[in-house]
Motif scaffolding. Structure first.
Motif, PDB file in Angstrom:
ATOM      1  N   LEU A 172       0.830  -1.205   0.000  1.00 63.47           N
ATOM      2  CA  LEU A 172       0.000   0.000   0.000  1.00 63.47           C
ATOM      3  C   LEU A 172       0.864   1.255   0.000  1.00 63.47           C
ATOM      4  N   ALA A 178      -4.736   5.988   3.447  1.00 64.46           N
ATOM      5  CA  ALA A 178      -4.682   4.535   3.289  1.00 64.46           C
ATOM      6  C   ALA A 178      -4.542   3.813   4.625  1.00 64.46           C
ATOM      7  N   GLU A 182      -7.343   1.193   5.526  1.00 65.55           N
ATOM      8  CA  GLU A 182      -6.948  -0.174   5.189  1.00 65.55           C
ATOM      9  C   GLU A 182      -6.267  -0.956   6.308  1.00 65.55           C
TER      10      GLU A 182
END
Length: 307
Positions: A172, A178, A182
């Motif tokens: 990632l 993010a 995530e």
């Protein structure tokens, strides 16, 4: 520009390894302060401990930092990841015990509270560590590498005998929220056999199946199962961000971990700083700052993990 939190936020919980209930408060701090811990239960020695790579003294099952007077704070990786993932560069963390509370075994509670309180922009530019050439460390089958990139990208591969985990790989870019979306809710994990062995040695006194993902062969023992099909590798990435934050500045580079952990990431930072030709400290312009961890986090991201 550098950020701190707008107002203080407090957490109370139990330490994974000590089993001790602790109270921890994250306070705003001025520009250039960095991240420091202060043990409020220590009065006879220096109680301030820097959240820095060269203060790390133990990486067995967690990351522990310690000052010259022997005052330490353990299991700092989840709160460090939360600060980095939310874009907090400066904070004083006061804690009345030796270990950061585990809470649910992830960074989720830290992230939700930090974002609900909001950030305050400070009148100083952010400086980042830009990786100029690859640096690697290896130990047995474990490998950790930093290499040039225009943003912090974390890639991780794990391989466990237990079928409930098996082999998992994920990568990632850490900007644009993010981490919050995530990774932040991914919990620490362990094998049932390891729990039995550690408890026999008097370790993980504060651990439970509600504060970690516990697996036994093909079975996930933890009630409710996994939050993500690849939750274990996501948690390894969470840990890596927390440990990389001990560099003292956001990193512009690509981190690759293969069967790595706290020890390997700290060895990697030590190898990086041992080679002044491998990095440079740069003042971030707006475009560069937009690619740092924590950049682009929105209230929509917060709402998504709060659900």
């Amino acid at each position: 520009m550098q950020n701190t939190i707008k107002s203080s936020v407090t957490f109370t919980g139990t330490g994974l390894h000590s089993g001790r209930v602790v109270r921890m408060t994250i306070h705003p701090a001025s520009a250039e302060y960095g991240i420091w811990f202060r043990r409020t239960d220590v009065e006879d020695r220096d109680a301030f401990v820097p959240a820095r790579w060269d203060a790390v003294t133990d990486t067995r099952l967690n990351t522990r930092i310690e000052n010259a007077d022997g005052v330490s704070v353990s299991t700092i990786e989840h709160v460090m990841a939360a600060l980095a993932g939310c874009g907090v560069h400066n904070a004083l963390i006061e804690i009345d015990g030796p270990e950061v509370p585990l809470l649910d075994g992830s960074s989720k509670a830290f992230v939700l509270s930090i974002l609900s309180h909001g950030l305050r922009r400070l009148d100083a530019p952010v400086r980042a560590l830009r990786i100029l050439k690859p640096v690697s460390v290896r130990q047995g089958d474990a490998l950790a590498t930093l290499m040039p990139s225009d943003a912090l990208r974390i890639e991780f591969h794990i391989d466990f005998e237990d079928a409930a985990i098996g082999q998992q790989t994920k990568g990632l870019n850490m900007s644009n929220g993010a981490f919050v979306r995530e990774l932040c809710d991914s919990r620490t994990f362990c094998r049932q056999a390891d729990i039995d062995a550690m408890r026999a040695r008097g370790l993980i006194a504060g651990g439970s199946v509600t504060s970690a993902v516990v697996v036994d062969g093909e079975k996930v023992v933890t009630p409710g199962g996994l939050r993500h099909a690849d939750e274990p590798v996501r948690h390894k990435m969470l840990d890596a961000l927390g440990d990389l934050t001990l560099a003292g500045a956001p990193i512009l580079g690509r981190y690759v971990g293969h069967r790595a952990g706290h020890a390997m990431t700290n060895k990697l930072l030590r190898a990086l700083f041992a080679d002044p030709t491998a990095y440079e400290l740069v003042e971030c312009d707006a475009a560069m700052a937009a690619r740092l961890p924590g950049a682009g986090v929105s209230q929509a991201d917060r709402a998504a993990i709060a659900a």
